[in-house]
Design an enzyme around this catalytic site. Structure first.
Site, PDB file in Angstrom:
ATOM      1  N   ASN A  44       0.810  -1.216   0.000  1.00 22.64           N
ATOM      2  CA  ASN A  44       0.000   0.000   0.000  1.00 22.64           C
ATOM      3  C   ASN A  44       0.849   1.275   0.000  1.00 22.64           C
ATOM      4  O   ASN A  44       1.690   1.458   0.874  1.00 22.64           O
ATOM      5  CB  ASN A  44      -0.905  -0.029   1.250  1.00 22.64           C
ATOM      6  CG  ASN A  44      -2.032   0.959   1.193  1.00 22.64           C
ATOM      7  OD1 ASN A  44      -2.297   1.557   0.147  1.00 22.64           O
ATOM      8  ND2 ASN A  44      -2.718   1.150   2.319  1.00 22.64           N
ATOM      9  N   HIS A  93     -14.185  -4.661  11.486  1.00 24.73           N
ATOM     10  CA  HIS A  93     -13.832  -3.360  12.056  1.00 24.73           C
ATOM     11  C   HIS A  93     -15.073  -2.545  12.418  1.00 24.73           C
ATOM     12  O   HIS A  93     -15.943  -2.342  11.576  1.00 24.73           O
ATOM     13  CB  HIS A  93     -13.059  -2.518  11.040  1.00 24.73           C
ATOM     14  CG  HIS A  93     -11.711  -3.070  10.703  1.00 24.73           C
ATOM     15  ND1 HIS A  93     -10.843  -2.435   9.854  1.00 24.73           N
ATOM     16  CD2 HIS A  93     -11.074  -4.189  11.106  1.00 24.73           C
ATOM     17  CE1 HIS A  93      -9.730  -3.142   9.755  1.00 24.73           C
ATOM     18  NE2 HIS A  93      -9.844  -4.216  10.490  1.00 24.73           N
ATOM     19  N   ARG A 125     -12.886  -5.479  15.998  1.00 25.93           N
ATOM     20  CA  ARG A 125     -11.908  -4.469  16.403  1.00 25.93           C
ATOM     21  C   ARG A 125     -12.631  -3.149  16.578  1.00 25.93           C
ATOM     22  O   ARG A 125     -13.389  -2.744  15.690  1.00 25.93           O
ATOM     23  CB  ARG A 125     -10.833  -4.344  15.313  1.00 25.93           C
ATOM     24  CG  ARG A 125      -9.681  -3.473  15.717  1.00 25.93           C
ATOM     25  CD  ARG A 125      -8.764  -3.158  14.549  1.00 25.93           C
ATOM     26  NE  ARG A 125      -9.275  -2.059  13.741  1.00 25.93           N
ATOM     27  CZ  ARG A 125      -8.546  -1.384  12.855  1.00 25.93           C
ATOM     28  NH1 ARG A 125      -7.283  -1.729  12.634  1.00 25.93           N
ATOM     29  NH2 ARG A 125      -9.059  -0.392  12.158  1.00 25.93           N
ATOM     30  N   TYR A 153      -6.053   7.550  12.902  1.00 24.38           N
ATOM     31  CA  TYR A 153      -6.100   6.211  12.346  1.00 24.38           C
ATOM     32  C   TYR A 153      -7.364   5.442  12.739  1.00 24.38           C
ATOM     33  O   TYR A 153      -7.780   5.473  13.897  1.00 24.38           O
ATOM     34  CB  TYR A 153      -4.872   5.382  12.806  1.00 24.38           C
ATOM     35  CG  TYR A 153      -5.050   3.952  12.413  1.00 24.38           C
ATOM     36  CD1 TYR A 153      -4.860   3.582  11.087  1.00 24.38           C
ATOM     37  CD2 TYR A 153      -5.537   3.005  13.307  1.00 24.38           C
ATOM     38  CE1 TYR A 153      -5.122   2.291  10.671  1.00 24.38           C
ATOM     39  CE2 TYR A 153      -5.802   1.710  12.902  1.00 24.38           C
ATOM     40  CZ  TYR A 153      -5.591   1.365  11.583  1.00 24.38           C
ATOM     41  OH  TYR A 153      -5.879   0.107  11.173  1.00 24.38           O
ATOM     42  N   ASP A 167      -6.433  -1.508  18.037  1.00 20.57           N
ATOM     43  CA  ASP A 167      -5.172  -1.232  17.344  1.00 20.57           C
ATOM     44  C   ASP A 167      -4.643   0.129  17.776  1.00 20.57           C
ATOM     45  O   ASP A 167      -5.281   1.156  17.524  1.00 20.57           O
ATOM     46  CB  ASP A 167      -5.440  -1.246  15.821  1.00 20.57           C
ATOM     47  CG  ASP A 167      -4.175  -1.255  14.995  1.00 20.57           C
ATOM     48  OD1 ASP A 167      -3.089  -1.000  15.557  1.00 20.57           O
ATOM     49  OD2 ASP A 167      -4.278  -1.524  13.777  1.00 20.57           O
ATOM     50  N   HIS A 184      -1.794   1.239  16.693  1.00 16.96           N
ATOM     51  CA  HIS A 184      -1.098   1.689  15.477  1.00 16.96           C
ATOM     52  C   HIS A 184       0.256   2.355  15.751  1.00 16.96           C
ATOM     53  O   HIS A 184       0.532   3.450  15.249  1.00 16.96           O
ATOM     54  CB  HIS A 184      -2.020   2.592  14.637  1.00 16.96           C
ATOM     55  CG  HIS A 184      -1.991   2.229  13.182  1.00 16.96           C
ATOM     56  ND1 HIS A 184      -1.453   3.044  12.228  1.00 16.96           N
ATOM     57  CD2 HIS A 184      -2.404   1.127  12.535  1.00 16.96           C
ATOM     58  CE1 HIS A 184      -1.550   2.457  11.042  1.00 16.96           C
ATOM     59  NE2 HIS A 184      -2.122   1.289  11.199  1.00 16.96           N
ATOM     60  N   GLU A 209      -3.190  -4.282  19.781  1.00 23.63           N
ATOM     61  CA  GLU A 209      -2.311  -4.428  18.609  1.00 23.63           C
ATOM     62  C   GLU A 209      -1.359  -3.250  18.461  1.00 23.63           C
ATOM     63  O   GLU A 209      -1.744  -2.105  18.700  1.00 23.63           O
ATOM     64  CB  GLU A 209      -3.218  -4.534  17.374  1.00 23.63           C
ATOM     65  CG  GLU A 209      -2.467  -4.549  16.063  1.00 23.63           C
ATOM     66  CD  GLU A 209      -3.414  -4.551  14.869  1.00 23.63           C
ATOM     67  OE1 GLU A 209      -4.607  -4.902  15.038  1.00 23.63           O
ATOM     68  OE2 GLU A 209      -2.969  -4.194  13.771  1.00 23.63           O
ATOM     69  N   GLU A 241       2.166  -6.482  11.579  1.00 24.36           N
ATOM     70  CA  GLU A 241       1.657  -6.389  10.210  1.00 24.36           C
ATOM     71  C   GLU A 241       2.718  -5.837   9.267  1.00 24.36           C
ATOM     72  O   GLU A 241       2.617  -6.012   8.057  1.00 24.36           O
ATOM     73  CB  GLU A 241       0.373  -5.560  10.160  1.00 24.36           C
ATOM     74  CG  GLU A 241       0.561  -4.118  10.538  1.00 24.36           C
ATOM     75  CD  GLU A 241      -0.759  -3.362  10.667  1.00 24.36           C
ATOM     76  OE1 GLU A 241      -1.747  -3.958  11.121  1.00 24.36           O
ATOM     77  OE2 GLU A 241      -0.778  -2.180  10.313  1.00 24.36           O
ATOM     78  N   ARG A 266       1.366 -10.791  13.644  1.00 24.99           N
ATOM     79  CA  ARG A 266       0.455 -10.352  12.576  1.00 24.99           C
ATOM     80  C   ARG A 266       1.064 -10.432  11.187  1.00 24.99           C
ATOM     81  O   ARG A 266       0.507  -9.916  10.224  1.00 24.99           O
ATOM     82  CB  ARG A 266      -0.005  -8.917  12.862  1.00 24.99           C
ATOM     83  CG  ARG A 266      -0.706  -8.832  14.166  1.00 24.99           C
ATOM     84  CD  ARG A 266      -1.959  -8.086  14.236  1.00 24.99           C
ATOM     85  NE  ARG A 266      -2.285  -7.109  13.266  1.00 24.99           N
ATOM     86  CZ  ARG A 266      -3.277  -7.251  12.373  1.00 24.99           C
ATOM     87  NH1 ARG A 266      -3.988  -8.350  12.343  1.00 24.99           N
ATOM     88  NH2 ARG A 266      -3.538  -6.273  11.526  1.00 24.99           N
ATOM     89  N   ASP A 319      -6.417  -3.223   1.955  1.00 26.49           N
ATOM     90  CA  ASP A 319      -5.373  -3.006   0.945  1.00 26.49           C
ATOM     91  C   ASP A 319      -4.623  -4.292   0.592  1.00 26.49           C
ATOM     92  O   ASP A 319      -3.726  -4.283  -0.247  1.00 26.49           O
ATOM     93  CB  ASP A 319      -4.397  -1.906   1.383  1.00 26.49           C
ATOM     94  CG  ASP A 319      -3.861  -2.092   2.783  1.00 26.49           C
ATOM     95  OD1 ASP A 319      -4.577  -1.776   3.746  1.00 26.49           O
ATOM     96  OD2 ASP A 319      -2.714  -2.559   2.909  1.00 26.49           O
ATOM     97  N   GLU A 338      -7.729 -11.143  10.219  1.00 24.11           N
ATOM     98  CA  GLU A 338      -8.411  -9.860  10.011  1.00 24.11           C
ATOM     99  C   GLU A 338      -9.174  -9.920   8.684  1.00 24.11           C
ATOM    100  O   GLU A 338      -8.680 -10.455   7.697  1.00 24.11           O
ATOM    101  CB  GLU A 338      -7.377  -8.721   9.959  1.00 24.11           C
ATOM    102  CG  GLU A 338      -7.998  -7.348   9.796  1.00 24.11           C
ATOM    103  CD  GLU A 338      -6.948  -6.240   9.790  1.00 24.11           C
ATOM    104  OE1 GLU A 338      -5.751  -6.543   9.593  1.00 24.11           O
ATOM    105  OE2 GLU A 338      -7.337  -5.072   9.975  1.00 24.11           O
ATOM    106  N   TRP A 380       2.249   6.842  11.976  1.00 26.26           N
ATOM    107  CA  TRP A 380       0.831   6.833  11.597  1.00 26.26           C
ATOM    108  C   TRP A 380       0.188   5.514  11.936  1.00 26.26           C
ATOM    109  O   TRP A 380       0.762   4.474  11.967  1.00 26.26           O
ATOM    110  CB  TRP A 380       0.637   7.089  10.094  1.00 26.26           C
ATOM    111  CG  TRP A 380      -0.836   7.075   9.796  1.00 26.26           C
ATOM    112  CD1 TRP A 380      -1.749   8.007  10.174  1.00 26.26           C
ATOM    113  CD2 TRP A 380      -1.563   6.045   9.105  1.00 26.26           C
ATOM    114  NE1 TRP A 380      -3.012   7.624   9.764  1.00 26.26           N
ATOM    115  CE2 TRP A 380      -2.908   6.418   9.114  1.00 26.26           C
ATOM    116  CE3 TRP A 380      -1.187   4.835   8.493  1.00 26.26           C
ATOM    117  CZ2 TRP A 380      -3.904   5.644   8.533  1.00 26.26           C
ATOM    118  CZ3 TRP A 380      -2.162   4.068   7.922  1.00 26.26           C
ATOM    119  CH2 TRP A 380      -3.524   4.458   7.944  1.00 26.26           C
TER     120      TRP A 380
END
Ligand code: GCO
Ligand code: MG
Length: 401
Positions: free
Chosen positions: A37, A122, A147, A159, A209, A211, A235, A261, A282, A315, A338, A401
């Site tokens: 992405n 989500h 989530r 986010y 999350d 993030h 997460e 991730e 992840r 994505d 997920e 981010w």
């Protein structure tokens, strides 16, 4: 059987996807996802310029040897671009092998370990009541794991939350800028989960999350305050570039931890796993070297009680989802997957045998990965450059981010 041709297809049915198609002299073809992405064309070029010329004439059955050739043979190991490219080849070769043997890929990975792959959706709220409504609506659709993210009062764009049309957009930038204030978030997140649990009870798994935005001690503080709400996981509390960061978090909380991730390889998480600093890894099929490498990573993690919870945001294409589900149904320590949203256009470009029912995902019984690309349809959606948002703290510093 020999590989006769390989081609890279870039399409944008709502968002950009990069797909590798490998054809053989016996008329069987396989496909793999290579989407990274925001940096899509880097992988497309890596494949087209450097990998495709190495594939032609090879026996597609030699999956392990091809993996090692692309990994060791490049000299420059790891990294998201390289590993996404290798992953695409790997997925396509498993797809071909399954079709050649007329069996779904999961059968080649040892058969079923479970009847379905637990997945999470989500719920992203503008306010806590909105988040609760979204959780309830997913529950009505059958989700057993959800989530929950919510706009923090005082941080407008952040986010995982619904955005206004022009939220955060600066006309002089090609990307969106979000805001961030850790102290506001840390106060708000426990309140969010207290109210969600009050409203819906404990019959559904809740995930969250962070993030990559916290420091280890902040993450410990948050994890401790979330313990009563019994999260499935917290997460990406901190970035895991420094794997030992998780030791401090672990010392302070029993909230289960997930990270990875952005991992590309077992080498990104071997300490996290060996020291049992996390509960879920992840790493995902497209960014961590395909089914071949993800399976090795999971096998390594199994004796350490670390299970997988693969990244599966929108994505990652439906091709990745297919590969993830063959992995997930067959791998004993695959805990959860997920399940991000794909547009109708995306589903049409990538017809697939996998399906959702009653909170679980199923890979389907089609030979190979059970997913394809409609090239004619794909060609109607032209690539359009896009970026992930960036995040700035209150004082203007760039954050994670
Ligand atoms: C998740 C992720 C995503 C990523 C995105 C990056 O847990 O689903 O954090 O939202 O940010 O996939 O491309
Ligand atoms: Mg995430």
């Amino acid at each position: 059987m020999k590989i006769s041709r390989a081609s890279v297809i870039v399409t944008s049915p709502g968002r950009n996807f990069v797909t590798l198609k490998i054809e053989t002299d016996e008329g069987i073809h396989g496909i793999g996802d290579a989407t990274l992405n925001g940096r899509e064309l880097a992988v497309a070029a890596y494949l087209a310029e450097h990998v495709v010329p190495m594939l032609e004439g090879r026996d597609p059955a030699d999956i392990e040897d091809t993996w090692q050739l692309l990994y060791k043979g490049a000299y420059w190991r790891r990294g998201p671009v390289t590993m996404a490219a290798i992953a695409a080849v790997d997925m396509a070769l498993w797809d071909i092998k399954g079709k050649a043997l007329d069996t779904p890929v999961y059968n080649l990975l040892g058969g079923r370990s479970r009847t379905g792959v637990l997945c999470y959706g989500h719920a992203s709220g503008r306010t806590i009541p909105d988040a609760i409504e979204k959780v309830q609506s997913l529950q009505e659709k059958g989700y057993r794991a959800i989530r929950v993210q919510c706009v923090v009062p005082g941080i407008d764009n952040m986010y995982g939350t619904p955005r206004g049309e022009t939220a955060g957009q600066r006309p002089d930038l090609p990307f969106v800028e979000d805001g961030w204030a850790t102290e506001k978030y840390l106060r708000f997140a426990p309140q969010l989960f207290a109210e969600v649990r009050d409203a819906i009870g404990y019959d559904v798994h809740l995930l969250h999350d962070a993030h990559h935005r916290l420091t280890p001690i902040e993450a410990g503080w948050l994890g401790k305050r979330l313990e009563d709400f019994q999260l499935f996981w917290l997460e990406d509390a901190v970035p895991a570039e420094l794997q030992e960061s998780f030791r401090l978090i672990r010392q302070h909380t029993t909230t289960p931890l997930a990270v990875g991730e952005v991992f590309n390889s077992l080498m990104d998480c071997h300490q996290l796993i060996r020291e049992q600093l996390i509960d879920y890894v992840r790493a995902t099929v497209v960014h961590a070297g395909g089914i071949t490498h993800l399976r090795k990573l999971a096998n390594f993690a199994e004796p350490y009680h670390v299970r997988t919870g693969c990244h599966g945001a929108g994505d990652l294409s439906p091709v990745s989802m297919a590969a993830a589900l063959h992995f997930g149904i067959s791998t004993h320590n695959a805990a959860i997957q997920e399940y991000g949203h794909h547009s109708e256009e995306t589903h049409a470009v990538f017809p697939h045998a996998w399906s959702f029912s009653d909170g679980y995902l199923h890979p389907g019984e089609a030979p190979g990965l059970g997913v394809d690309i409609d090239e004619e349809l794909a060609s109607r959606y032209e690539y359009s450059r896009s970026y992930l948002p960036v995040s700035r703290k209150v004082d203007g510093t760039v954050g994670s981010w």
